[in-house]
Design an enzyme around this catalytic site. Sequence first.
Site, PDB file in Angstrom:
ATOM      1  N   ARG A   1     -11.533   1.531 -10.480  1.00  0.00           N
ATOM      2  CA  ARG A   1     -10.887   1.636  -9.170  1.00  0.00           C
ATOM      3  C   ARG A   1     -10.594   3.101  -8.870  1.00  0.00           C
ATOM      4  O   ARG A   1      -9.947   3.776  -9.665  1.00  0.00           O
ATOM      5  CB  ARG A   1      -9.592   0.822  -9.146  1.00  0.00           C
ATOM      6  CG  ARG A   1      -8.838   0.949  -7.830  1.00  0.00           C
ATOM      7  CD  ARG A   1      -7.536   0.177  -7.804  1.00  0.00           C
ATOM      8  NE  ARG A   1      -6.835   0.451  -6.545  1.00  0.00           N
ATOM      9  CZ  ARG A   1      -5.559   0.835  -6.465  1.00  0.00           C
ATOM     10  NH1 ARG A   1      -4.812   0.941  -7.562  1.00  0.00           N
ATOM     11  NH2 ARG A   1      -5.007   1.105  -5.294  1.00  0.00           N
TER      12      ARG A   1
ATOM     13  N   HIS B   1      -5.210   6.257  -0.440  1.00  0.00           N
ATOM     14  CA  HIS B   1      -4.221   6.366  -1.521  1.00  0.00           C
ATOM     15  C   HIS B   1      -3.415   7.639  -1.283  1.00  0.00           C
ATOM     16  O   HIS B   1      -3.410   8.570  -2.083  1.00  0.00           O
ATOM     17  CB  HIS B   1      -4.916   6.383  -2.890  1.00  0.00           C
ATOM     18  CG  HIS B   1      -4.020   6.070  -4.049  1.00  0.00           C
ATOM     19  ND1 HIS B   1      -4.318   5.100  -5.003  1.00  0.00           N
ATOM     20  CD2 HIS B   1      -2.827   6.598  -4.425  1.00  0.00           C
ATOM     21  CE1 HIS B   1      -3.340   5.064  -5.901  1.00  0.00           C
ATOM     22  NE2 HIS B   1      -2.432   5.942  -5.574  1.00  0.00           N
TER      23      HIS B   1
ATOM     24  N   GLU C   1      -0.372   0.537  -1.577  1.00  0.00           N
ATOM     25  CA  GLU C   1       1.087   0.520  -1.560  1.00  0.00           C
ATOM     26  C   GLU C   1       1.707   1.004  -0.240  1.00  0.00           C
ATOM     27  O   GLU C   1       2.377   2.058  -0.170  1.00  0.00           O
ATOM     28  CB  GLU C   1       1.631   1.339  -2.734  1.00  0.00           C
ATOM     29  CG  GLU C   1       1.165   0.800  -4.057  1.00  0.00           C
ATOM     30  CD  GLU C   1       1.785   1.509  -5.234  1.00  0.00           C
ATOM     31  OE1 GLU C   1       2.350   2.600  -5.086  1.00  0.00           O
ATOM     32  OE2 GLU C   1       1.709   0.950  -6.340  1.00  0.00           O
TER      33      GLU C   1
ATOM     34  N   ASN D   1       0.111  -3.943  -8.140  1.00  0.00           N
ATOM     35  CA  ASN D   1       0.465  -2.781  -8.963  1.00  0.00           C
ATOM     36  C   ASN D   1       1.815  -3.089  -9.596  1.00  0.00           C
ATOM     37  O   ASN D   1       2.843  -3.114  -8.901  1.00  0.00           O
ATOM     38  CB  ASN D   1       0.549  -1.515  -8.103  1.00  0.00           C
ATOM     39  CG  ASN D   1      -0.796  -1.109  -7.527  1.00  0.00           C
ATOM     40  OD1 ASN D   1      -1.818  -1.701  -7.868  1.00  0.00           O
ATOM     41  ND2 ASN D   1      -0.806  -0.113  -6.673  1.00  0.00           N
TER      42      ASN D   1
ATOM     43  N   TYR E   1       4.619  -2.376 -12.693  1.00  0.00           N
ATOM     44  CA  TYR E   1       5.092  -1.446 -13.723  1.00  0.00           C
ATOM     45  C   TYR E   1       6.354  -1.925 -14.404  1.00  0.00           C
ATOM     46  O   TYR E   1       6.526  -1.746 -15.611  1.00  0.00           O
ATOM     47  CB  TYR E   1       5.319  -0.054 -13.115  1.00  0.00           C
ATOM     48  CG  TYR E   1       4.028   0.625 -12.755  1.00  0.00           C
ATOM     49  CD1 TYR E   1       3.419   0.426 -11.515  1.00  0.00           C
ATOM     50  CD2 TYR E   1       3.371   1.432 -13.679  1.00  0.00           C
ATOM     51  CE1 TYR E   1       2.206   1.029 -11.189  1.00  0.00           C
ATOM     52  CE2 TYR E   1       2.161   2.045 -13.371  1.00  0.00           C
ATOM     53  CZ  TYR E   1       1.588   1.824 -12.120  1.00  0.00           C
ATOM     54  OH  TYR E   1       0.385   2.415 -11.811  1.00  0.00           O
TER      55      TYR E   1
ATOM     56  N   GLU F   1      -3.068  -1.974 -10.818  1.00  0.00           N
ATOM     57  CA  GLU F   1      -2.417  -0.916 -11.596  1.00  0.00           C
ATOM     58  C   GLU F   1      -1.410  -1.532 -12.563  1.00  0.00           C
ATOM     59  O   GLU F   1      -0.614  -2.367 -12.152  1.00  0.00           O
ATOM     60  CB  GLU F   1      -1.664   0.095 -10.717  1.00  0.00           C
ATOM     61  CG  GLU F   1      -2.533   1.010  -9.901  1.00  0.00           C
ATOM     62  CD  GLU F   1      -1.729   1.990  -9.066  1.00  0.00           C
ATOM     63  OE1 GLU F   1      -0.580   2.313  -9.447  1.00  0.00           O
ATOM     64  OE2 GLU F   1      -2.232   2.403  -7.999  1.00  0.00           O
TER      65      GLU F   1
END
Length: 453
Positions: A84, A128, A173, A298, A300, A358
């Site tokens: 990606r 991005h 995002e 994504n 985290y 991600e």
Amino acid sequence: MNEQAPEMPTDSPPSGFLWGAATSSYQIEGSPLADGAGPSIWHRFAHTPGRVLNGDTGDIACDHYRRWREDVTLMASLGLNAYRFSVAWGRILPEGTGRVNQPGLDFYRHLVDALLEQGIEPMLTLYHWDLPEALDARGGWASDASPGWFADYARILYRALGDRVRLWITLNEPWVITAGGYLFGDLAPGHRSQSETPIVAHNLLRAHAAALASGRAEGIERIGLAVNLEPQYPASPLADDIAATARRDAFINRWFLDPVFFGRYPAEMEAIFGTAWPEYSASELDALRAPPDFIGVNYYSRSVVRADPTEQPVGARRVRQDARPHTAMDWEVYPQGLTHILAWIQGRYGNPPVYITENGAAFDDPPPVAGRLHDRQRVAYLRSHLRAASRALRRGVDLRGYFAWSLLDNFEWSYGYAKRFGLVRVDPVDRQRLIKDSGRFYRDAIRRYEGRA
Ligand SMILES: OC[C@@H]1[C@@H](O)[C@H](O)[C@@H](O)c2nc(CNc3ccccc3)cn21
């Protein structure tokens, strides 16, 4: 225990599952103005004193613009079957609109062709965060014209690469673009405006819808939206903490997904922004309904939330879980949250196809010793989160792939090069690549999961 052994359930993923790594243009490419490219808002932001730690910029970054062949070989050596990346809008349209810069298109076409030659599936992110500076000068994402600019840019790329790129993402995002760039101001273009913020969010949603429509017109079949998702857990059963948690869940997790799937904003948004929240007609809201062909998640970490009227505009704050491990970003390591958020998508949005676009962690890596870099904490993070993804698959989540963030240590926005997420170390002086133990672990995990170990 052998650090290298994946040591996780090896129930096979669905056939065609993608095992990738992710990057973005400004964070890895360098050469921001090469071959006719126009500057981005991150070029200007990074060159503005005080905006980025240590005065770091993306002028060189990982030097990927010149080392891309070496990096494709590196991806193949890791056993990736997908990659990606994002396209720098300013390389394609130096002024953001109008004249196309052919050398910019050629760079990405050569990269895609090299990936395909290695059997690596490209996943292309159209945006991005590196908006052309020329468009920011015309109002940027706050401009009513921004969705049209974005759809025109997307159409150029669909026409140039649509015969060889099958997986597309419109925006990376939209929440971070909005909150980081226009509300809190820690990301480019560095605005701090409660009134501008909902307008930017609305234009980003319109831009996603417009790029989806222009992709459909070009016969593009798999267009996704990548969102940062962070499960929110109340710090106590107190009503104030429960309500604060719901507001923060709307603010971070539902602000963009509800409009694209349901054509409506979460009810909490008006309470969060108050008089700064615009009035929208039914047709304006319905125009936001643009369900993506897949959601890019994504993930985290999670948040444990307590009510706090001093933390505006949400009136909620994250409570640090001191007893638990944290990354160098001070994000709690919480793999269970990945399973939870994937199950949440499954239940709320009708089990759409999902890629984890991600997932990764920054740690203060030890220096290399005898050509090896023993990043044990990152190995543990990857192992626990691959297990969490496996649990989601067992619950019937339509998970199609996993992309580790990131392939390379790279420019971590306002942290510059101080925070390193790579499976591969990039030497700060000569940019030499060195595969870390986490890269070796990921390679072995792919083989194990694919039944080739
Ligand atoms: O911070 C690590 C990565 C970053 O390098 C990527 O460019 C970006 O897509 C990305 N998004 C998140 C998700 N969370 C987040 C939350 C608040 C501010 C910034 C990112 C982490 N990351």
